[in-house]
Design an enzyme around this catalytic site. Structure first.
Site, PDB file in Angstrom:
ATOM      1  N   ASP A   1      31.122  45.280  45.630  1.00 29.05           N
ATOM      2  CA  ASP A   1      32.383  44.300  46.225  1.00 29.05           C
ATOM      3  C   ASP A   1      31.175  43.707  47.026  1.00 29.05           C
ATOM      4  O   ASP A   1      29.879  44.164  47.551  1.00 29.05           O
ATOM      5  CB  ASP A   1      33.369  44.795  46.817  1.00 29.05           C
ATOM      6  CG  ASP A   1      34.138  45.757  45.921  1.00 29.05           C
ATOM      7  OD1 ASP A   1      34.585  45.036  45.065  1.00 29.05           O
ATOM      8  OD2 ASP A   1      35.253  45.912  46.696  1.00 29.05           O
TER       9      ASP A   1
ATOM     10  N   ARG B   1      38.091  38.783  53.214  1.00 27.56           N
ATOM     11  CA  ARG B   1      38.140  38.470  52.457  1.00 27.56           C
ATOM     12  C   ARG B   1      38.980  37.556  52.694  1.00 27.56           C
ATOM     13  O   ARG B   1      40.414  36.891  54.040  1.00 27.56           O
ATOM     14  CB  ARG B   1      38.811  39.254  51.235  1.00 27.56           C
ATOM     15  CG  ARG B   1      38.478  40.653  50.736  1.00 27.56           C
ATOM     16  CD  ARG B   1      37.620  39.885  49.697  1.00 27.56           C
ATOM     17  NE  ARG B   1      36.996  41.421  49.329  1.00 27.56           N
ATOM     18  CZ  ARG B   1      35.746  42.070  49.576  1.00 27.56           C
ATOM     19  NH1 ARG B   1      35.236  41.201  50.704  1.00 27.56           N
ATOM     20  NH2 ARG B   1      35.059  43.207  49.285  1.00 27.56           N
TER      21      ARG B   1
ATOM     22  N   ARG C   1      32.582  50.842  47.482  1.00 29.75           N
ATOM     23  CA  ARG C   1      32.963  50.416  45.849  1.00 29.75           C
ATOM     24  C   ARG C   1      32.605  49.860  45.242  1.00 29.75           C
ATOM     25  O   ARG C   1      31.724  48.232  45.773  1.00 29.75           O
ATOM     26  CB  ARG C   1      34.081  49.425  45.654  1.00 29.75           C
ATOM     27  CG  ARG C   1      35.790  49.943  45.645  1.00 29.75           C
ATOM     28  CD  ARG C   1      36.698  49.780  44.835  1.00 29.75           C
ATOM     29  NE  ARG C   1      36.866  48.279  44.441  1.00 29.75           N
ATOM     30  CZ  ARG C   1      37.452  47.421  43.826  1.00 29.75           C
ATOM     31  NH1 ARG C   1      38.506  47.615  43.296  1.00 29.75           N
ATOM     32  NH2 ARG C   1      37.068  45.893  44.006  1.00 29.75           N
TER      33      ARG C   1
ATOM     34  N   PHE D   1      48.713  37.007  35.506  1.00 32.44           N
ATOM     35  CA  PHE D   1      49.226  36.861  36.577  1.00 32.44           C
ATOM     36  C   PHE D   1      49.214  35.110  37.522  1.00 32.44           C
ATOM     37  O   PHE D   1      49.872  34.401  36.582  1.00 32.44           O
ATOM     38  CB  PHE D   1      48.423  37.623  37.599  1.00 32.44           C
ATOM     39  CG  PHE D   1      48.236  36.935  39.214  1.00 32.44           C
ATOM     40  CD1 PHE D   1      49.607  36.474  39.790  1.00 32.44           C
ATOM     41  CD2 PHE D   1      47.553  37.075  39.876  1.00 32.44           C
ATOM     42  CE1 PHE D   1      50.146  35.793  41.289  1.00 32.44           C
ATOM     43  CE2 PHE D   1      47.589  36.140  41.201  1.00 32.44           C
ATOM     44  CZ  PHE D   1      48.503  35.943  41.976  1.00 32.44           C
TER      45      PHE D   1
ATOM     46  N   TYR E   1      30.814  41.633  36.223  1.00 34.19           N
ATOM     47  CA  TYR E   1      32.029  40.882  36.065  1.00 34.19           C
ATOM     48  C   TYR E   1      31.002  39.134  36.717  1.00 34.19           C
ATOM     49  O   TYR E   1      31.594  38.244  35.954  1.00 34.19           O
ATOM     50  CB  TYR E   1      33.453  40.943  36.995  1.00 34.19           C
ATOM     51  CG  TYR E   1      33.955  40.105  37.782  1.00 34.19           C
ATOM     52  CD1 TYR E   1      35.357  39.658  36.227  1.00 34.19           C
ATOM     53  CD2 TYR E   1      34.031  39.571  38.370  1.00 34.19           C
ATOM     54  CE1 TYR E   1      36.001  38.432  36.524  1.00 34.19           C
ATOM     55  CE2 TYR E   1      35.219  38.411  39.038  1.00 34.19           C
ATOM     56  CZ  TYR E   1      35.814  38.032  37.953  1.00 34.19           C
ATOM     57  OH  TYR E   1      36.547  37.663  38.173  1.00 34.19           O
TER      58      TYR E   1
ATOM     59  N   SER F   1      34.771  33.541  43.530  1.00 32.56           N
ATOM     60  CA  SER F   1      33.869  34.272  44.762  1.00 32.56           C
ATOM     61  C   SER F   1      32.367  34.917  44.378  1.00 32.56           C
ATOM     62  O   SER F   1      31.961  34.898  45.242  1.00 32.56           O
ATOM     63  CB  SER F   1      34.555  34.563  45.632  1.00 32.56           C
ATOM     64  OG  SER F   1      35.290  35.514  45.508  1.00 32.56           O
TER      65      SER F   1
END
Length: 325
Positions: free
Chosen positions: A286, A223, A283, A22, A155, A132
């Protein structure tokens, strides 16, 4: 403002790793449009050849199918290159919780291979994707570089380690590295498919196809959604940034804050839909709220994002209407 008038040496060669993804494919396209040579390195594990297929007719574009986990491939790809834009990585917090070993391999060892190859081949600037997510459980908003908490996922840890290697490669070897801490990037060509798809394209596709989207949590998480053209600008301005700014990481956001439930209703309105969402569990891994302080990137990179959320989301919706019919 923007990036289209930025000037590089006319014989500059850019290497975009993850160039079929992307962000990577948008970078490749933008740099070609500016008249410079681009090499795209991608193993197509998450990137798609269709993202770059239209670029292959341009004589200034070269596609290398290869893996950043192989040092020899990285060494070959960086020969004669002026600027490396390292976007090759696996994203998704939930997937990293399921596959920590693979994330270590790709996001840490792969990035280290690229830094080392860039050092050996005399690359001028090494600009790489961070996230972030490195802010972890630090509660203060807006997020400011230097005030990070404990990371919440494999991650996020891989991105934190990449930043440390970026700092070391500047200090020990003199490689000018610049970490781009992306805040929830969205825009054209972002994949709406699969269980790990980003929320904006996923919601758009589901609404367009008459499905009921699921919002994880209560929808009040926020966000800093950042349009793709802001990210292109940041990467290219980092290539022209002073050496004194190297070895650092920079927040790359729009500087705004949108609540997920509001974004959902905005999308419904724009698409002419009235669909109540399903609410699922939170989740794991998060971050609850995210909002970028972009003053450091403004000061040291000259970053001046042209697209706020409203402008960006309208362009994104138009693109998906055209391409998801």
């Amino acid at each position: 403002m923007g990036y289209k008038n930025l000037k590089f040496d006319k014989d500059s060669i850019f290497l975009v790793t993850g160039g079929a993804g992307f962000i990577g494919s948008n970078l490749c396209e933008a740099i070609l449009d500016m008249g410079y040579q681009v090499r795209c390195l991608d193993n197509l594990s998450t990137g798609k050849y269709e993202n770059i297929e239209p670029l292959t007719i341009n004589p200034d574009f070269t596609f290398i199918k290869g893996d950043i986990r192989e040092l020899d491939t990285c060494l070959e790809a960086t020969k004669g290159v002026s600027y490396v834009l390292n976007q090759a990585a696996w994203g998704s917090v939930p997937r990293s919780i399921e596959m920590p070993l693979l994330y270590e391999e790709i996001n840490i060892r792969g990035t280290l291979n690229m830094m080392e190859a860039s050092r050996q081949n005399g690359v001028k600037k090494f600009v790489y994707a961070s996230s972030s997510s490195v802010y972890g459980d630090h509660p203060v908003l807006p997020k400011k570089e230097g005030a990070e908490g404990k990371v919440l996922s494999p991650y996020a840890l891989t991105k934190k380690v990449d930043e440390e290697y970026g700092r070391l490669y500047k200090v020990l070897y003199g490689l000018d590295t610049y970490g781009m801490r992306y805040f929830n990037v969205f825009g054209r060509r972002q994949d709406p498919e699969g269980m790990y798809a980003a929320v904006i394209p996923k919601f758009i596709k589901q609404l367009m196809h008459g499905e009921v989207p699921t919002i994880n949590g209560d929808g009040r998480q926020s966000r800093d959604f950042t349009y793709i053209d802001n990210v292109i600008e940041a990467n290219l301005k980092a290539c022209l940034a002073p050496s004194e700014a190297a070895g650092e990481a920079f927040n790359i956001g729009a500087g705004g804050r949108e609540y997920l439930i509001d974004v959902y209703h905005d999308l419904c309105k724009a698409l002419g839909k009235e669909v109540e969402p399903h609410f699922g569990p939170n989740r794991a891994g998060d971050i609850r709220d995210s909002n970028a302080d972009i003053s450091k990137a403004k000061e040291l990179l000259g970053y001046d994002p042209e697209y706020d959320f409203e402008k960006g989301i309208n362009l994104a919706i138009d693109w998906y209407k055209e391409n998801l019919a």
